[in-house]
Design an enzyme around this catalytic site. Sequence first.
Site, PDB file in Angstrom:
ATOM      1  CB  THR A  43     -44.676  10.120 -42.683  1.00  0.00           C
ATOM      2  OG1 THR A  43     -43.521  10.009 -41.839  1.00  0.00           O
ATOM      3  CG2 THR A  43     -45.439   8.810 -42.694  1.00  0.00           C
ATOM      4  CG  HIS A  93     -36.694  10.332 -36.759  1.00  0.00           C
ATOM      5  ND1 HIS A  93     -36.771  11.419 -35.917  1.00  0.00           N
ATOM      6  CD2 HIS A  93     -37.881  10.301 -37.424  1.00  0.00           C
ATOM      7  CE1 HIS A  93     -37.947  12.020 -36.071  1.00  0.00           C
ATOM      8  NE2 HIS A  93     -38.633  11.352 -36.990  1.00  0.00           N
ATOM      9  CG  ASN A 126     -40.480  15.018 -34.731  1.00  0.00           C
ATOM     10  OD1 ASN A 126     -40.108  16.064 -34.198  1.00  0.00           O
ATOM     11  ND2 ASN A 126     -40.600  14.913 -36.041  1.00  0.00           N
ATOM     12  CE1 TYR A 130     -43.041   8.600 -34.152  1.00  0.00           C
ATOM     13  CE2 TYR A 130     -41.679  10.321 -35.121  1.00  0.00           C
ATOM     14  CZ  TYR A 130     -42.900   9.677 -34.999  1.00  0.00           C
ATOM     15  OH  TYR A 130     -43.984  10.109 -35.724  1.00  0.00           O
ATOM     16  CG  ASN A 132     -45.676  11.272 -31.875  1.00  0.00           C
ATOM     17  OD1 ASN A 132     -46.822  11.011 -32.240  1.00  0.00           O
ATOM     18  ND2 ASN A 132     -44.665  11.391 -32.717  1.00  0.00           N
TER      19      ASN A 132
END
Length: 364
Positions: free
Chosen positions: A27, A176, A179, A181, A236
Amino acid sequence: MTDRQLFEPYALGAITLSNRIVMAPLTRNRAGVGFVPSELAAEYYAQRASAGLIISEASQISQQGQGYQDTPGIYTQAQIEGWRKVTDAVHAKGGRIFLQLWHVGRVSHVDLQPNGQAPVAPSAIKVQTKTFVNNAFVDVSEPRALELDEIAGIVADFRQAAANAISAGFDGVEVHGANGYLLDQFAKDGANTRTDAYGGSVENRARLILEVTAAVAAEIGPERTGIRLSPVSPANGISASDPQSQFDYIVAKLDELNIAYIHVVEGATGGPRDVAPFDFGALRSRFRNGYIANNGYDLELAASHLTDGKADLFAFGRLFIGNPDLVERLKVGAPLADFNPATLYGGGAAGYTDYPALADATGA
């Protein structure tokens, strides 16, 4: 087997890669107006086209899926056209590139959401993490739980985003599922306390990640579909009480879909590999196609794991920032350049496209 085999071609799904070195998604928060990839993005990715495969920075499948300032999307025609400049530039250099598709779920902020609404999640559980918005790192917003009848729309958005990626010239897409999400949130019981068909059991919590992957594969072909997983990463604020059983099941079902690869974060994302007990070999044994290993790899460890059959491809992340010609540097044993942490997120060419290749750096 020696490290020489890291630099030999490898057949991955529908394409042949020039080597086994993968550029991991990074990112960089440099999208322009309308969340269109910046003019510099084509140059940035083309500089790194010697990677066997580039996996692009994560790109939201909808405005609801956005979690950070100035990340690119893949849901408007302008975004498709912006990404086309990137894929054309990479292909002109002989490279291969997949687009990573994401929906961040609860890792977002109301200032990024349509009409300032709350971010969505499997359950209304706020996570203690930060996001980058309005040029600052701030706490994420309180999420709301997705209604059961909204979930099909998430799957449809992933499917359409995959079709858009192919229209933009990508060689394939990576879902994805890692992580912390949205898809990872559904899979892990630290974030998912639902009692309907998408919560509770291993099978129910795996339902969304498998539905999304199946929809993407049906749209663009399983041979052009990959997925990223992070079974034990606490990124996260995500957690799971049963990662081995959960991901053994998920990977066995992904194998049935015959997708091109799984991309596995081994340990904590960007952190220690031994953050929690987990048998990554069990995932490898359950999946017939490509296994991309990620996290803490250097040339020696990659060569060793290739020799031992633990992985097929090896993803390098931040090393690609300061070393656009990382593959060549690894191949000849050249020194690796550092990157400037202050220019990781946002900005222009500085710390993005101005890192020199080895020949330029040495004046050769």
